[in-house]
Each structure stands twice: as structure tokens, then as C-alpha cells.
Design a protein around this motif. Sequence first.
Motif, PDB file in Angstrom:
ATOM      1  N   PRO A  92      36.064  31.810  48.805  1.00  0.00           N
ATOM      2  CA  PRO A  92      36.081  33.278  48.902  1.00  0.00           C
ATOM      3  C   PRO A  92      37.362  33.841  49.512  1.00  0.00           C
ATOM      4  O   PRO A  92      37.720  34.999  49.253  1.00  0.00           O
ATOM      5  CB  PRO A  92      34.872  33.595  49.787  1.00  0.00           C
ATOM      6  N   ASP A  93      38.067  33.036  50.313  1.00  0.00           N
ATOM      7  CA  ASP A  93      39.304  33.518  50.947  1.00  0.00           C
ATOM      8  C   ASP A  93      40.385  33.853  49.919  1.00  0.00           C
ATOM      9  O   ASP A  93      41.289  34.651  50.201  1.00  0.00           O
ATOM     10  CB  ASP A  93      39.842  32.470  51.921  1.00  0.00           C
ATOM     11  N   TRP A  94      40.307  33.243  48.754  1.00  0.00           N
ATOM     12  CA  TRP A  94      41.347  33.454  47.747  1.00  0.00           C
ATOM     13  C   TRP A  94      41.382  34.895  47.253  1.00  0.00           C
ATOM     14  O   TRP A  94      42.440  35.378  46.836  1.00  0.00           O
ATOM     15  CB  TRP A  94      41.125  32.525  46.555  1.00  0.00           C
ATOM     16  N   ILE A  95      40.233  35.569  47.279  1.00  0.00           N
ATOM     17  CA  ILE A  95      40.185  36.944  46.745  1.00  0.00           C
ATOM     18  C   ILE A  95      39.592  37.925  47.767  1.00  0.00           C
ATOM     19  O   ILE A  95      39.109  38.992  47.390  1.00  0.00           O
ATOM     20  CB  ILE A  95      39.363  36.993  45.440  1.00  0.00           C
ATOM     21  N   ALA A  96      39.628  37.574  49.045  1.00  0.00           N
ATOM     22  CA  ALA A  96      39.099  38.470  50.082  1.00  0.00           C
ATOM     23  C   ALA A  96      39.911  39.763  50.103  1.00  0.00           C
ATOM     24  O   ALA A  96      41.147  39.743  50.052  1.00  0.00           O
ATOM     25  CB  ALA A  96      39.149  37.786  51.438  1.00  0.00           C
ATOM     26  N   LEU A  97      39.228  40.890  50.152  1.00  0.00           N
ATOM     27  CA  LEU A  97      39.888  42.183  50.112  1.00  0.00           C
ATOM     28  C   LEU A  97      40.828  42.347  51.304  1.00  0.00           C
ATOM     29  O   LEU A  97      40.437  42.122  52.460  1.00  0.00           O
ATOM     30  CB  LEU A  97      38.845  43.309  50.093  1.00  0.00           C
TER      31      LEU A  97
END
Length: 517
Positions: A92-97
Motif C-alpha cells: 500500500p505504501d507504493w500508492i499512499a496519498l
Amino acid sequence: MEKWSLMTVTVLLALTVRWTVSLGSYSGAGKPPMYGDYEAQRHWQEVTYNLPIRQWYFNTSDNNLLYWGLDYPPLTAYHSFLCAYIAKLINPDWIALHTSRGYESQPHKLFMRTTVFVADLLVYIPAVILYCFSLKETSTKKKASICCVALCILLYPGLILIDHGHFQYPLSLGFALWGVLCLSYDWDLLGSVAFCLALNYKQMELYHSLPFFCYLLGKCFKKGLKGKGLVLLTKIAGTVVVAFGVCWLPFCTDMAQIMQVLRRLFPIDRGLFEACMFSSPPPRLANIWCTLSVLIKIKTIVSPQTQLKLSFAVTFLSLLPTCIKLTVQPSLRGFKFALVSCALSFFLFSFQVHEKSILLVSVPVCLIINEIPFMATWFLLVSTFSMLPLLLKDGLLLPYAVTMLAFLSVCTASFSIFEKTSAEDLQLKPFSLSLKGYVSWFKSFPKIVRSLFLLSVTLMGVLSLASAAVPPPQRLPDLFPLSVSVISCLHFLLFLVYFNVVILWDSKNTRSQKKIS
């Protein structure tokens, strides 16, 4: 079975080259604050996954359009969302806002490279393979030649270096290829759908829109607009409307949404050549406006609206003869050559061109490499060379050198290109006959063409080495990239003349168009 075995080896070799290139650097690696196209693609995944569709193209507190704002059509956004959905499952860190801006890691690089690899494998490469089989060669020798054509197309260095080195998805070009393939089998409705997908993935596919339009319109004329032609025209128009409607459906909630997307796709206020800058970074675009701006500062003395009108007028006039010929005499051969000529006109003369847009010319050239192997090979080498400043910036010198040499070697071995330099081999025999008293000059034509090719390749080699290894003079810091741009532009202008001569004097179009009617 034999032809499939040969094609399997060809595809495996092409995939190996792509994966090897992808192991290197990419656009903007470790270069904050904007990074590069790699970060742009990652950021679009972040935006499309975390924000509602109505905010994708609007400037908000969560979507700063100055930081790689989405400026491609809806299909690009949907693809970004799909990649983001898979990325979320992995990390999820790859696309965290907000917090994922500039995210760089080896696992993420592997993921991003794999998404390009998969797109190539599912869309672009199958289209190339099926196109080569559509050439309808039958003998054992010609089966091998089909694989040679496929290998040359799949080893074109420009597309490999940009997609798997710099970082870009090959989907729009892949969809366009599917469109060409469908039209070659007279599947006009499927071809229209495929091209609509290409256009809704990247608006630069407008470079190919006129040949598609003129070819299909010409077919309708030949069938008669009071009978079958009218039925076909109605079907094609309906297919295009439905395809666009499906792609744009989520944005059709109100007119403000549609207008904002269009403003993002066509930012006229940015000026004539946004990607061509004459201070920092140095000039690197091989089109006519950037080349002329070395002497005449067009952006300073001409208003943006006048720039738009000027570029439109010159572009329109340069592609008009080809479009008229294709509409009056529609043929598949003429269609493929028109894709080249029209795209090259757009690249040289149109508004807001990027150096990577030369790929929109190069891929159609790949489709005719079996018909004019010498000139196609020459053009594809120049097109890759024209992107040299961008490739050097991305640290792709070694892949550039290796893939260029490999491509030239494969084309030379596959087509014996130095033996295909006569006026007939270059599709110039009808033109030479029209010169009447000057025909004798064409006797030495093959030798002249070979000499020019060797001079061109030598010049490109010397400039490539100088750009990579020789410090420029202090007074002329942009000497090498400027030289690359100007030399490439001169090549492209000569190629434009050549392709137009082939199209306008082509008697084969007149014969083959009878099959359509």
C-alpha cells in the motif's frame, strides 16, 4: 508448426532484450523534486486509486495538477487505476496519498517494469506477430522472412528504450496496430474500435487519425454512398460514437467535467513547443519549429494564438495531398504509407510536440519495412538517434549503443539492405519515369543513396560518441543536443519528401483499390 517455432524464438529474443534494458535506469531516477515519467505514472496510480473520478482531472488540495497532473485521456486513467489496485495488494505504501511521492525501491521498480512488460506482451507484441502473418507469405524461405520482419519490428531500439528504459506504456501504439491489422482483413468495425481505444489512451494518436478516417471514407465512397457504402459509413460512425461514449461515460455527468478533461488534454496556453526549451534543459526536439527557433525566437515574437494557427496551417497543407490521394484511391498499401507521411507531418509541424512523438511515425514505418527495407532501416535509426539527448539524460547510453548496432545488424542480415537501393527497390520507379529526360540520372542513384546512408550513419555515430564523451565548449554548452536536433530534423524533412513522392506516384494504389470496390 515450423513457422510458430521460429516466431516463438523471435518473441523470446525480443522479450529478453526488453527485460535486459529494463534492468537499467529510468526517467528521473533519484532526481527530486519532479523526478520523471516513471514518477508520473506512479503518481497517476496514486491519484486514480485514492480520489473519486470527478477529481482526477481537477486541481484540488489532494491533486496538485502542477505535480504530474493527469493529462491523458480516460483510458490511461483507467489503466493507472488497474495498476494501482494490484500495487495496493502488494504494498500500500507504493500508492499512499501524498506520502508516496517520489517513492523509489527495487521491489517497486520491479513492479512498474513488470506492468510495462505485461502490456507489451498482451497488446503490442501479439499485434506485431499477427500483422507479420497477415503478410501472407507461403514458402519455407518466406516463412523465415516473416520471422525476420517480426524480429526487426520487435527489435526497433526507439520503442524498447523509451518503453523499457525511459518508462512508458506501449498500449496506444499497440491498439493502433490492432486497428491496422483489423483493417487489413476488412474488419472495419473492429479496426474502428481498436483505433478509438488508441485515441482514448493517448491523444497523440491524432497523428494517425486522418489516414484511418480517409481510408474508411474512401472505402465507403467506392461502395457507393447510396447503397452499401452508406450502410458501412453508418455502421462505422455508430461504432465510433459508442466506443467513445463507453470510454467517457464516467465523465459525462456534467459539461464541466468534459471541458476540464479536454483542457487537460489540449493545453493550448503552453505555447508552440512546450517540450523544446532553449535555456535549461537544452533543446532536444527535432521538429521544424525548434530548429527554426535557433535563428528566430518564434515564441517571443509570435503570440500563442498565432502560433496555433500557423502550425495548424502548415501541418494541414503538408498532409493534404496524401489524404486526398488515400480518399480517392483507398488501398491498404496506401493507408500504411499515409500513416507514416501524416504522422511525420504532425511531428515536424504541429503544435506542442514531444521528442518521444517520433515513435508515432516509427511504428508505421516498421509496418512497411518489408517493402522498403533500406529506407525504413535508415529512418528507424535516425528516429532513435533524434532522442539521444533524452536517452543520455536517463543514463541509457549503453542500451542505446547496443540496441542500435543490433538492429542495424539484424536488418542488414534479414533484408540485405545495401542490395535494395535501386529506384525500383525504393518504390521510386514511377517517379523516375515521370522525369523523362532525367531518367539517366537514376542509373547512379543506388550508389548515391548508399553513400548518403553511410555518411548519415557515420555522422550519427560521431555525434553520439561526442555527446557522451566530449565536454562541449564553454561558450556553446548546448552544441551537441542542438546538433542532434538539427541533423535529425533535416533527415526527417527529406524523409517526408520521399514518402510523399512514393505515395503520390504510386501506381500500385490504383490497381489494388479495385479490390475494395
